[in-house]
Design an enzyme around this catalytic site. Structure first.
Site, PDB file in Angstrom:
ATOM      1  N   ASP A 100       0.862  -1.179   0.000  1.00  0.00           N
ATOM      2  CA  ASP A 100       0.000   0.000   0.000  1.00  0.00           C
ATOM      3  C   ASP A 100       0.898   1.229   0.000  1.00  0.00           C
ATOM      4  OD1 ASP A 100      -2.399  -1.434   0.100  1.00  0.00           O
ATOM      5  OD2 ASP A 100      -2.417  -1.470   2.284  1.00  0.00           O
ATOM      6  N   ASP A 160      -7.223  -1.828  -3.855  1.00  0.00           N
ATOM      7  CA  ASP A 160      -8.135  -1.389  -2.797  1.00  0.00           C
ATOM      8  C   ASP A 160      -9.169  -0.403  -3.346  1.00  0.00           C
ATOM      9  OD1 ASP A 160      -6.551  -2.862  -1.036  1.00  0.00           O
ATOM     10  OD2 ASP A 160      -5.389  -1.109  -0.413  1.00  0.00           O
TER      11      ASP A 160
END
Length: 179
Positions: free
Chosen positions: A138, A156
């Protein structure tokens, strides 16, 4: 039987997986690794074929209220279930993908197929990271003042947008509008 939703859904899955993996390579190898001075960056093909060493924490300011910040998520959304290990999370994602894939195959709505394709593609993109790195990469860091939204990636985002579109489809699309 109209095959357009199925073709559209599978195309979205492929697009999301490719965009997710290429964006992870670009963020890690072209921006974050050089900024951290953590060794030589690898090319896209080399990155896809192997699993380069996981990058340590680094945050690079890009715009006001937006940084590229390297975070390895060992859990699921928002870092939940951090201590479960890789296999329960991969199995859970696999079960969810199979259910949604079956739903996609039966879908007659383009919006529903797009939504399911985004969710499935995002899940696959993150499962690829779990297999390669043992965690999900991320790096998008959005913040206001000192409040930071949890770091996220393209997968995501695709999952979140797909869920919202699926809810819009379920609550607001009239059956006659789909024909």
């Amino acid at each position: 039987m109209n095959k357009l939703p199925l073709i559209l859904g599978f195309g979205i899955i492929l697009d999301v997986v490719i965009l997710d993996q290429v964006s992870k390579w670009a963020a890690i190898e072209l921006l974050l690794r050089p900024a951290l001075d953590a060794g030589e960056s690898v090319g896209l093909l080399e990155w896809i074929m192997g699993a380069p060493e996981k990058l340590g924490f680094i945050s690079v300011p890009v715009l006001p209220n937006f940084n590229m910040t390297m975070v390895w998520n060992h859990g699921v959304s928002f870092g939940l279930l951090q201590n479960m290990g890789i296999w329960p999370l991969v199995i859970l994602a696999g079960i969810i993908c199979m259910i949604m894939m079956r739903w996609l195959i039966k879908s007659t709505s383009k919006l529903e197929a797009i939504s399911l394709g985004m969710i499935i593609g995002g899940a696959i993109g993150n499962v690829i990271d779990r297999f390669r790195f043992g965690a999900v990469a991320d790096f998008f860091d959005v913040y206001v003042g000192t409040y930071h939204w949890p770091a996220f990636n393209i997968a995501d985002s695709a999952i979140s947008i797909g869920v919202v579109l699926l809810l819009v489809h379920g609550f607001f699309m009239d059956k006659k509008d789909e024909k």
